[in-house]
Design an enzyme around this catalytic site. Structure first.
Site, short mmCIF file in Angstrom:
data_model
loop_
_atom_site.label_atom_id
_atom_site.label_comp_id
_atom_site.label_asym_id
_atom_site.label_seq_id
_atom_site.Cartn_x
_atom_site.Cartn_y
_atom_site.Cartn_z
N CYS A 42 0.84 -1.20 0.00
CA CYS A 42 0.00 0.00 0.00
C CYS A 42 0.88 1.25 0.00
O CYS A 42 1.99 1.25 0.53
CB CYS A 42 -0.91 -0.01 1.23
SG CYS A 42 -2.03 1.41 1.34
N ASP A 44 0.44 3.84 1.73
CA ASP A 44 0.37 4.50 3.04
C ASP A 44 1.76 4.92 3.52
O ASP A 44 2.70 4.12 3.50
CB ASP A 44 -0.26 3.53 4.05
CG ASP A 44 -0.69 4.22 5.33
OD1 ASP A 44 0.18 4.81 6.00
OD2 ASP A 44 -1.88 4.16 5.68
N ARG A 46 2.92 5.32 6.34
CA ARG A 46 3.39 4.68 7.58
C ARG A 46 3.91 3.28 7.35
O ARG A 46 4.23 2.57 8.31
CB ARG A 46 2.22 4.63 8.58
CG ARG A 46 1.61 5.98 8.91
CD ARG A 46 0.26 5.81 9.60
NE ARG A 46 -0.71 5.16 8.73
CZ ARG A 46 -1.93 4.77 9.11
NH1 ARG A 46 -2.31 4.96 10.37
NH2 ARG A 46 -2.75 4.19 8.24
N HIS A 98 -2.31 -3.89 5.11
CA HIS A 98 -2.04 -3.50 6.50
C HIS A 98 -3.34 -3.10 7.19
O HIS A 98 -4.26 -2.56 6.56
CB HIS A 98 -1.03 -2.36 6.57
CG HIS A 98 -1.52 -1.05 6.00
ND1 HIS A 98 -2.05 -0.06 6.79
CD2 HIS A 98 -1.58 -0.59 4.73
CE1 HIS A 98 -2.40 0.97 6.02
NE2 HIS A 98 -2.13 0.68 4.77
N CYS A 101 -5.93 0.52 7.20
CA CYS A 101 -5.71 1.01 5.84
C CYS A 101 -6.81 1.99 5.43
O CYS A 101 -8.00 1.65 5.46
CB CYS A 101 -5.67 -0.16 4.87
SG CYS A 101 -5.48 0.31 3.13
#
Length: 212
Positions: A42, A44, A46, A98, A101
């Protein structure tokens, strides 16, 4: 939170630290790449997989997008996959979602046909509909979203196995092993998904020649 100038300053500090440990670090790093892993994850911010696994540069060839989607008509992804498999000869392909998400949450809560993002996430809504009864049986919304995250990874794994790039490699007998992960941002741990190899082989999703 870092600002723009922090990024440039800290880059120089990082370079100095690396050179202090090994004066040839960047010389060696620049020679070539031979990563053992293709990581499909992803976007993302983080989710830095090298941080989660304490890996050095050169370990992962990476493709990322919102909610780690795999489409058979995505030329960006297909080019990445082909290069990783045919040229780099990666040993493992990891499809990773994750928990927490944003893409999964958006698909669950407010996915419509009114935006590019909604169109991108529509396949996740389809997964949710297909597993409606399983998800409905879970006690809380958080549990349902977590399970949808896992189901999404399993769906993308199916897509990987169905691609001709992968099926052709399996037919040769020399192919990367394929894995599904969930990164749990709430505790930092990696959860390896159990792939139903026997069931998927019986359905033709995974070629019979593939050995995990």
């Amino acid at each position: 939170m870092q600002n723009y100038n922090d990024l440039l300053r800290e880059n120089l500090e990082w370079v100095e630290k690396k050179l202090d440990l090994d004066k040839d670090y960047f010389k060696n790093l620049s020679k070539s790449q031979k990563p053992p892993f293709l990581y499909i994850g992803c976007s993302d911010s983080r989710m830095p997989i090298d941080t989660f696994t304490q890996s050095e540069p050169g370990s992962f060839f990476i493709h990322r997008n919102i909610a780690n989607q795999i489409f058979s008509n995505d030329m960006n992804f297909l080019a990445t996959l082909e290069y990783a498999v045919e040229q780099l000869e990666v040993e493992h392909i990891i499809v990773s979602g994750h928990y927490e998400c944003g893409g999964i949450k958006t698909a669950h809560e407010k996915c419509t046909n009114s935006s590019i993002i909604s169109s991108w996430l529509m396949p996740i809504k389809k997964i949710e509909v297909e597993h409606k009864e399983e998800l409905k049986a879970l006690a809380t919304k958080d549990e349902r979203i977590d399970r949808l995250t896992e189901l999404n990874v399993l769906e993308q794994l199916k897509h990987i196995f169905e691609l001709s790039i992968i099926r052709n490699r399996i037919a040769t007998g020399k192919y990367p092993k394929i894995h599904g992960w969930i990164l749990d941002i709430r505790n930092g741990k990696i959860k390896e998904m159990e792939i139903p190899f026997k069931d998927w082989k019986s359905k033709g999703i995974i070629p019979k020649e593939y050995e995990a």
